[in-house]
Write a protein that holds these residues in place. Structure first.
Motif, short mmCIF file in Angstrom:
data_model
loop_
_atom_site.label_atom_id
_atom_site.label_comp_id
_atom_site.label_asym_id
_atom_site.label_seq_id
_atom_site.Cartn_x
_atom_site.Cartn_y
_atom_site.Cartn_z
N THR A 1 39.00 23.83 46.84
CA THR A 1 38.37 24.07 45.54
C THR A 1 38.00 25.54 45.41
O THR A 1 38.26 26.17 44.38
N PHE A 2 37.42 26.07 46.47
CA PHE A 2 36.99 27.47 46.42
C PHE A 2 38.18 28.39 46.21
O PHE A 2 38.19 29.22 45.30
N VAL A 3 39.18 28.22 47.06
CA VAL A 3 40.36 29.09 46.97
C VAL A 3 41.02 28.93 45.59
O VAL A 3 41.40 29.91 44.95
N ALA A 4 41.11 27.68 45.14
CA ALA A 4 41.77 27.43 43.86
C ALA A 4 41.06 28.17 42.73
O ALA A 4 41.68 28.85 41.92
N LEU A 5 39.73 28.05 42.70
CA LEU A 5 38.98 28.69 41.61
C LEU A 5 39.01 30.20 41.76
O LEU A 5 39.06 30.94 40.78
N ASP A 6 39.00 30.65 43.01
CA ASP A 6 38.87 32.08 43.25
C ASP A 6 40.18 32.82 43.01
O ASP A 6 40.18 34.00 42.68
N GLU A 7 41.30 32.13 43.18
CA GLU A 7 42.57 32.85 43.15
C GLU A 7 43.26 32.81 41.79
O GLU A 7 44.40 33.21 41.66
N VAL A 8 42.56 32.33 40.78
CA VAL A 8 43.13 32.39 39.45
C VAL A 8 43.29 33.87 39.07
O VAL A 8 42.38 34.67 39.29
N ASP A 9 44.46 34.22 38.59
CA ASP A 9 44.81 35.59 38.25
C ASP A 9 43.68 36.29 37.48
O ASP A 9 43.32 35.87 36.39
N PRO A 10 43.10 37.36 38.06
CA PRO A 10 41.98 38.03 37.38
C PRO A 10 42.39 38.58 36.01
O PRO A 10 41.56 38.68 35.10
N GLY A 11 43.67 38.93 35.87
CA GLY A 11 44.15 39.42 34.58
C GLY A 11 43.97 38.36 33.49
O GLY A 11 43.60 38.67 32.36
N VAL A 12 44.23 37.11 33.86
CA VAL A 12 44.10 36.01 32.90
C VAL A 12 42.64 35.81 32.51
O VAL A 12 42.30 35.65 31.34
N ILE A 13 41.76 35.88 33.50
CA ILE A 13 40.33 35.72 33.23
C ILE A 13 39.84 36.88 32.36
O ILE A 13 39.10 36.68 31.39
#
Ligand SMILES: Nc1ncnc2c1ncn2[C@@H]1O[C@H](COP(=O)(O)OP(=O)(O)OP(=O)(O)O)[C@@H](O)[C@H]1O
Ligand SMILES: [Mg+2]
Lengths: 424, 314
Positions: free
Chosen positions: A313-325
């Motif tokens: 869960t942590f990795v999944a949430l953390d690794e979302v492309d920062p550009g998209v966020i």
């Protein structure tokens, strides 16, 4: 199976860029696989050939069944030619040799034939056992039992692998692949109802029918509770870890440490404090908390499940492309909207992957929990081990295996579903 | 209209942006250039409050940006970035419709707007509306990024290297389209780029930044002709400045009327740049070119002497 599926979708990825759409995707997969098969066609399919050779060797070299006059005495092994006589034995080799020949010069049509033969062989295995029981078990001994021998088990396992290989080569959809198994399962059900009375597994089941159903329910409840609790806790923990760096280091340290304790030791460690709590805190005792039983088992299961759950869960949430966020916030989405509409859906496949790993692991671990009286299918395994009754062990182990496979397949399919938008 | 007055941004000890003042009028396209890490993105992101400024004031149409709710402010501005930041789990149409959806437009109006934008950016509705970002080429994705930024018809557009990582031809096409859009829609645009040719081609106002400060700002020709210091001069191309300037001037501005002499064989459009004219002369070994209009009718001529002498420092 997982790896090959991924390489499959990887290879079609570039093609789909140019065409896209659902139909185009299917067409492309066909085209690619046709190409792959055509390219391979002069060369033998090494995987299938080795699987079938191994099946042949196991089938001929290992015992097909073992027969004992009653439950206590060790059984007497019988080879495949004892089951059907030499002509019948040789006849049983024909489909294996046929698949071997088809795999030697594989093209799409031949592989389809091979697939049909593999399914037929799987479906014929129960009939083979019925034949063995008719010919080898003395009908005058009602206590007589027949155990499934290593040869048949190995053949079953290898043929299933061959089936998976064929499904991948032919690029059949997962659901179709699974439904192919219905034919052998139906055959098994039919033979169990109408024949195979001396089959030891069946007798073990019949004598413990109620206990067996109860054990499955207990097992499922324990797994469900463990996965459910660790999912809720895991997501909360992962969220906390994302917010506070201190929480992150500490959390992962504790969870990693938990994971290194052998499961039996963890059950043991929980025994004393929980027994104390159960004896001294009334409302906990009322809830059924004590040193042994479901409570410590659940605690330990949650302890083990937490790490894969939190990590994924942590990795999944953390690794979302920062550009998209960044874009999402820049477009004017509120924090909640960014999380719900962007971060969470993009993280979902990896989170589901965590749930899958956790579930499969918990299904296995729950078997061990039987040792501290938590119930479940593990009870049969340990009782069987105690009585040196292998068939009773199998009665516990086989459903665990099947449950694990089903959980794996279902959650895997769900992961694929959530991935759809991005992966294709 | 965007106005920055004495704006600074500090991250801990480092000062990313140091006391800059900048005014971008309505309809103006302002390009920020400078070496990597000089604070261009930070400046841009302070305008839509993705980064809060530490000092100074930022006004949008005369109102302090801190007076707006963050989300409200951002929904009024288009924002396009180099990585495009398209949502991979949404289709192209859904991506473009994001801000209108946030603004709670009725679905029919959103659909119409998406169609309009896709047509405007040369993306065919049937082919692309249902595609996912991963199925797009780099250039198509950048177009979708720009379309999404334009979706709610914002007065202000913030673009951070929106055409980065594209091949020169696609890049030029998109630059051309942006200029076209700008002349029609009259937005207020702040645009960050590393590509000096892009900057010169697009800018109404060019802002050269270095170490968080503004070194010089003004019309591109102004900066080319009178760079404030050696840094600006070298950033704008050093020895190549002549060619860069020639790229900003058109043949039509400098051509002579048709003379009684024989018309040269080599033809060039009146809308071509002087740089292109010079290139043609070098390539064809010609000292004179015939200048033609859109219908390919001769309207004048351009000699090497005129081309060179037409420059201001004669
Ligand atoms: N969130 C942050 N925390 C700390 N320092 C930052 C942060 N964002 C930017 N900086 C620093 O501020 C300075 C300016 O960064 P900025 O991103 O604005 O540069 P830039 O001009 O856009 O560079 P580039 O052309 O490479 O994109 C850099 O030195 C960078 O290290
Ligand atoms: Mg930048």
């Amino acid at each position: 199976m997982r790896a090959s599926r991924e390489s499959e979708s990887g290879s079609s990825d570039t093609e789909e860029r140019s065409k896209g759409g659902v139909n185009a995707e299917v067409v492309n997969k066909e085209v690619i696989n046709k190409e792959a098969v055509n390219r391979d066609s002069p060369r033998p399919n090494v995987v299938l050939v080795s699987l079938l050779l191994a099946t042949l060797v196991a089938w001929s070299g290992l015992d097909a069944v073992s027969v004992a006059p009653n439950r206590i005495v060790p059984g007497q092994g019988h080879a495949a030619w004892d089951v059907a006589g030499w002509p019948g034995f040789l006849l049983s080799l024909v489909p294996m040799l046929a698949v071997l020949a088809l795999a030697w010069r594989p093209d799409r049509r031949r592989l389809r034939w091979a697939l049909g033969l593999a399914v037929a062989m799987l479906a014929a295995l129960p009939a083979w056992l019925a034949l063995a029981s008719a010919r080898l078990v003395d009908a005058d001994l009602p206590q007589a039992r027949m155990g499934v021998g290593a040869g048949v088990w190995v053949a079953l396992f290898l043929l299933l692998l061959a089936l998976i290989e064929l499904r991948t080569r032919l690029a059949l959809p997962r659901t179709l692949g699974w439904s192919l198994l219905l034919v052998p399962l139906a055959s098994l059900a039919a033979w169990l109802t109408f024949g195979l009375a001396p089959l030891a597994l069946r007798q073990e089941f019949l004598t413990r029918r109620d206990g067996f159903i109860a054990a499955i329910v207990e097992h499922l409840l324990l797994v469900g509770a463990a996965v459910g609790v660790s999912l809720v806790l895991g997501v909360l923990l992962a969220l906390a870890m994302r917010r506070w760096a201190r929480c992150r280091t500490l959390g992962f340290a504790v969870l990693n440490f938990l994971q290194t304790i052998p499961s039996l030791a963890l059950f043991g460690l929980l025994l004393a404090p929980l027994a104390w709590l159960g004896a001294h805190v009334e409302w906990l005792a009322a809830l059924g908390v004590s040193g042994i039983g479901a409570a410590p088992a659940l605690l330990a299961l949650v302890g083990y499940s937490l790490l894969p759950m939190v990590r994924n869960t942590f990795v999944a949430l953390d690794e979302v492309d920062p550009g998209v966020i960044d874009a999402a916030r820049g477009m004017g989405m509120s924090r909640g909207q960014v999380f719900r509409q962007v971060r969470l859906p993009l993280a979902a496949p990896v989170i589901l992957e965590g749930i899958r790993i956790t579930t499969v692991q918990a299904i296995g671990l729950t078997a061990v929990a039987a040792l501290i009286g938590a119930g479940g299918l593990g009870t049969f395994i340990f009782q069987g081990l105690g009585q040196a009754a292998m068939d009773m062990v199998l009665l516990g182990a086989l459903p665990i295996l099947v449950m694990a496979l089903i959980a794996d397949a279902l959650l895997g399919a769900l992961t694929d579903l959530t991935r759809q938008g991005e992966a294709t | 209209m965007i106005e920055l007055i004495g704006v600074s941004k500090r991250f801990g000890d480092t000062t990313a942006v140091d006391d800059i003042s900048l005014r971008v009028e309505r309809g103006e396209l302002c390009v920020l250039v400078g070496t990597s890490g000089c604070g261009k993105s930070t400046t841009l992101r302070m305008i839509n409050r993705l980064i809060e400024h530490s000092d100074g004031e930022i006004h949008i149409d005369g109102q302090q940006i801190r007076d707006f709710r963050e989300e409200t402010l951002r929904r009024r501005m288009g924002y396009a970035i180099q990585s495009t930041g398209l949502f991979p789990h949404w289709t192209v149409a859904r991506n473009i419709g994001l801000v209108p959806r946030l603004l709670k437009w009725p679905p029919a109006r959103i659909r119409k707007r998406v169609e309009e934008l896709m047509a405007m950016l040369g993306l065919s509705m049937e082919e692309f509306a249902g595609k996912y970002p991963r199925q797009l080429s780099g250039g198509q994705a950048q177009r979708v990024g720009v379309a999404r930024a334009l979706a709610a018809d914002p007065d202000i557009l913030l673009m951070d290297e929106p055409f980065g990582a594209l091949d020169p031809i696609t890049r030029e096409t998109l630059q051309h389209e942006l200029r076209e859009l700008q002349s029609r829609l009259q937005k207020t645009i702040v645009f960050v780029t590393h590509d000096m040719d892009e900057a010169l081609r697009l800018a109404d106002r060019l802002v050269v930044m270095d170490g968080g400060r503004i070194r010089q700002q003004g019309h591109p020709l102004e900066l080319l002709r009178e760079p404030a210091d050696a840094f600006v001069e070298s950033l704008l191309g050093g020895e190549d400045r002549g060619l860069k300037e020639a790229a900003l001037l058109t043949v039509g501005e400098r051509m002579m009327p048709l003379s009684p002499r024989l018309l040269p064989r080599e033809r060039i459009s009146r809308h071509a740049t002087l740089r292109e004219a010079l290139s043609m002369m070098l390539w064809r070994h010609a000292e004179r070119l015939a200048v033609v209009d859109d219908e390919d009718m001769p309207v004048g001529e351009l000699s090497l002497r005129q081309l060179v002498g037409a420059k201001h420092h004669e």
